[in-house]
Every structure is written in C-alpha cells, then in structure tokens.
Motif scaffolding. Sequence first.
Motif, short mmCIF file in Angstrom:
data_model
loop_
_atom_site.label_atom_id
_atom_site.label_comp_id
_atom_site.label_asym_id
_atom_site.label_seq_id
_atom_site.Cartn_x
_atom_site.Cartn_y
_atom_site.Cartn_z
N GLY A 33 -31.83 79.76 8.10
CA GLY A 33 -32.64 80.75 8.02
C GLY A 33 -31.93 82.13 7.41
O GLY A 33 -32.38 82.52 6.70
N GLN A 34 -30.66 81.79 6.88
CA GLN A 34 -30.18 82.79 6.04
C GLN A 34 -30.28 82.87 4.61
O GLN A 34 -30.63 83.18 4.39
CB GLN A 34 -28.41 82.87 6.13
N ARG A 35 -30.84 81.28 3.77
CA ARG A 35 -30.77 80.97 2.68
C ARG A 35 -32.46 81.40 2.47
O ARG A 35 -32.41 82.24 2.27
CB ARG A 35 -31.10 80.03 2.64
N GLN A 36 -33.15 81.82 3.38
CA GLN A 36 -34.58 82.52 3.28
C GLN A 36 -34.80 83.01 3.76
O GLN A 36 -35.38 84.41 2.55
CB GLN A 36 -35.44 81.50 4.21
N SER A 37 -33.95 83.85 4.16
CA SER A 37 -33.57 85.67 4.27
C SER A 37 -33.15 86.31 2.78
O SER A 37 -33.61 87.39 2.31
CB SER A 37 -32.62 85.74 5.94
N VAL A 38 -32.05 85.61 2.07
CA VAL A 38 -31.50 86.14 1.29
C VAL A 38 -32.76 85.67 0.14
O VAL A 38 -33.16 86.64 -0.48
CB VAL A 38 -30.59 85.37 0.61
N ALA A 39 -33.68 84.80 -0.07
CA ALA A 39 -34.85 84.34 -0.79
C ALA A 39 -35.79 85.72 -0.69
O ALA A 39 -36.39 86.41 -1.86
CB ALA A 39 -35.04 83.41 -0.87
N ILE A 40 -35.91 86.25 0.21
CA ILE A 40 -37.35 86.88 0.89
C ILE A 40 -36.81 88.43 0.51
O ILE A 40 -37.54 89.27 -0.11
CB ILE A 40 -37.23 86.63 2.22
N ALA A 41 -35.54 88.96 0.59
CA ALA A 41 -34.59 90.39 0.28
C ALA A 41 -34.85 90.13 -1.43
O ALA A 41 -34.86 91.54 -2.08
CB ALA A 41 -32.91 90.10 1.13
N ARG A 42 -34.46 89.34 -2.28
CA ARG A 42 -34.92 89.08 -3.67
C ARG A 42 -35.44 89.54 -4.25
O ARG A 42 -35.87 90.42 -4.94
CB ARG A 42 -33.86 87.82 -3.95
N ALA A 43 -36.77 88.95 -3.41
CA ALA A 43 -38.04 89.14 -3.79
C ALA A 43 -38.75 90.10 -3.58
O ALA A 43 -39.28 91.14 -4.51
CB ALA A 43 -39.48 88.35 -2.96
N VAL A 44 -37.90 91.20 -2.40
CA VAL A 44 -39.06 92.30 -2.17
C VAL A 44 -37.70 93.36 -3.47
O VAL A 44 -38.43 94.13 -3.79
CB VAL A 44 -38.49 92.57 -1.01
N TYR A 45 -36.59 93.01 -3.73
CA TYR A 45 -36.01 93.62 -4.19
C TYR A 45 -36.08 94.05 -5.85
O TYR A 45 -36.41 95.26 -6.84
CB TYR A 45 -34.82 93.41 -4.69
N PHE A 46 -36.95 92.67 -6.62
CA PHE A 46 -37.12 92.89 -7.25
C PHE A 46 -38.73 93.45 -8.23
O PHE A 46 -39.92 93.03 -8.32
CB PHE A 46 -36.81 91.44 -8.15
N GLY A 47 -39.03 93.59 -6.51
CA GLY A 47 -40.22 94.15 -6.94
C GLY A 47 -42.18 93.51 -6.18
O GLY A 47 -43.65 94.13 -6.58
N ALA A 48 -41.95 93.04 -4.82
CA ALA A 48 -42.72 92.26 -4.30
C ALA A 48 -43.63 93.06 -3.62
O ALA A 48 -42.89 93.46 -3.36
CB ALA A 48 -42.18 90.55 -3.67
N ARG A 49 -44.87 93.28 -3.91
CA ARG A 49 -46.12 93.93 -3.21
C ARG A 49 -46.81 92.41 -2.08
O ARG A 49 -46.89 93.28 -1.37
CB ARG A 49 -46.90 94.64 -3.88
N VAL A 50 -47.00 91.96 -3.20
CA VAL A 50 -47.16 90.29 -1.56
C VAL A 50 -46.56 89.32 -2.13
O VAL A 50 -46.11 88.81 -3.38
CB VAL A 50 -48.96 90.05 -2.65
N LEU A 51 -45.90 88.27 -0.87
CA LEU A 51 -44.79 87.84 -0.70
C LEU A 51 -45.69 87.04 -0.45
O LEU A 51 -46.19 86.24 0.88
CB LEU A 51 -43.78 88.22 0.04
N ILE A 52 -45.96 85.55 -1.17
CA ILE A 52 -46.31 83.89 -0.56
C ILE A 52 -44.74 83.70 -0.32
O ILE A 52 -43.70 83.39 -0.62
CB ILE A 52 -46.71 83.40 -1.72
N LEU A 53 -45.20 82.78 1.30
CA LEU A 53 -43.76 81.56 1.75
C LEU A 53 -44.00 80.64 1.93
O LEU A 53 -45.20 80.17 3.00
CB LEU A 53 -43.59 82.60 3.18
#
Length: 308
Positions: free
Chosen positions: A174-194
């Motif tokens: 769960g923590q690894r998934q959360s780090v990947a989500i935070a990384r995508a948000v930081y690098f400008g994601a407006r649409v996040l596909i999980l």
Amino acid sequence: MTTADPQKTTAVAEKDPAGGPAPEDTGPLVELRGAGKSYGNIRALHGVDLAVHPGRVTCVLGDNGAGKSTLIKIISGLHQHTEGEVLVDGTPVRFNTPREALAKGIATVYQDLATVPLMPVWRNFFLGSEMTKGPWPVRRLDIARMKRTADEELRNMGIVLDDLEQPLGTLSGGQRQSVAIARAVYFGARVLILDEPTAALGVKQSGVVLKYIAAARERGLGVIFITHNPHHAYLVGDHFSVLRLGTLELSAARSEVSLEQLTNHMAGGAELDALKHELERAGGVDVEALPGAPDAGEPAGTPSEGTA
C-alpha cells in the motif's frame, strides 16, 4: 508546497496547498465518445463512452478480457483508438506515444509501479526526472533538494516516512502504491489512471490505497480507478462503468446504483440467472439457496458501506 521546477519533464498543474475542495467542474478533462479498438479482425473494444471530471473518481470494472487494459492503453497513449473519439479538455486528440498523453497531464500507475525496489524512496520518486545542479558538462545530482522535495510532496499527500533512504522494496504494498500516486501528482498529473492498485493487497493495505485515491480526488484530480472489486470501487467511486466483452454494460452515477446492483452487473447477473434455471432443470441442486438477480423494482442508491 513547492513551485514548478524547470527540471520537470511536464508542466505542473496548480495545487491547493491546503488540499481544499475540488475546483468547479467546467467539463470533463478526458472524454471518450463511442471509442473502440480493433486488432485486425479482433474487436477488443467497441462503442465506449466515458467522461473523467476533475475532483471525481470514475471506476471501471470488468472481468478478465472485458477490455479494461485496452481502455487504459488508449487513454494513456500506448495504443491509438480505431473508432470513435478521444477528447482532452474538449479537443479531439490522437496520442502517438505515452509521453504525449503525459504532456496533457494524463499519468498512469501500473501494477508494477515502474519502480526499482532496491533504490531508496527518494530516488524512486525522481526516477528518470532527477534534479541536477552545477554547470554543464559537470552537472551532478542535487540529492539534498530531491530528498527535501520528496519528503514535502509525500507529506502533502498524507504519507509520512521516517527514512527516505530505505529501499522502496521494504515498504508495504500500500505504501509503494501511495508513493507512485504522490509522484504522479507532483509531476503534473491532472488525470490519474490506476491499474488494479489493490489487486495484490490485503484488506488493511487496500484501505491505505483507497485513502490516497480519495486524497487525490480532494486535490482536484480526475481519477480512473480500474478494479475487479466492486466493494473497493463503491467505497471511493463517484461514477461506475462496467465493461463486458469489450462493450459498456453499465454506466451510472453513485446515486443511481446500489452496491448489490453493481456487484450483480460485475458478476454477470443475467448469465448467472440463466445458469440458475439450467441447474433447476438438471435437478439435484437447491436453486432456492443460490443468489439470483436483484428484483427489478429494487430502489437504487442504497446506503454505502462506507465513505472515503
């Protein structure tokens, strides 16, 4: 909150440092209109309508072979659609590469997370987009700034790690998934596909991921949550799309469908009902004890089992 950095490979969308309510919805960020994909004579996807709005979680459910992976590939730019339209901010687009989709703010977090388990957390956060300092051609990694930025961004998503030097592989799923989500948000994601983020996780770790999906929604992102699990979808979803054999079987807002109805669509309720009648004719099976399709008169929108 950090400001946009020239080292980034994509433009960073404005962020609310307070993590406040989602911005006013002025229309879908990404929209599919009758979209489909054929591989020669094989039609993998056909006539799919889908709209992804800011500050909302769109759940896409379906069994194996339903077309979920093809849908991801079309939106993320890996494959081009062969029918219908794909629109970003109301403008028709046809992505040639995933980088073109990323430039439009569409980021995909796959099940393998595209990370290196033996590298520290901060290195994985900036993997492929490292910050550097010093004059060319002797530029070097700006390690201190990367550590500081990674810690700030993870904390802004509610992720507090005691040691960013620890290998990413030592974190829970769960923590690894959360780090990947935070990384995508930081690098400008407006649409996040999980892509199936809770598929290989236990109950507790799935809850961690669902928490951060809700956090991404609160920051105003449009989230596409691909899952097999209707219970997970119903906990955080605002709109539900069920794919079956490459076509859209159900498209409904949360207020229009109950968890039981969603589960029935996901499980192929019509086929299960037909099987029940076949077993009844065969004999030897207590068909009355088997679950059937819900009554047609059942009211939609029964209370959810929980809130995000």
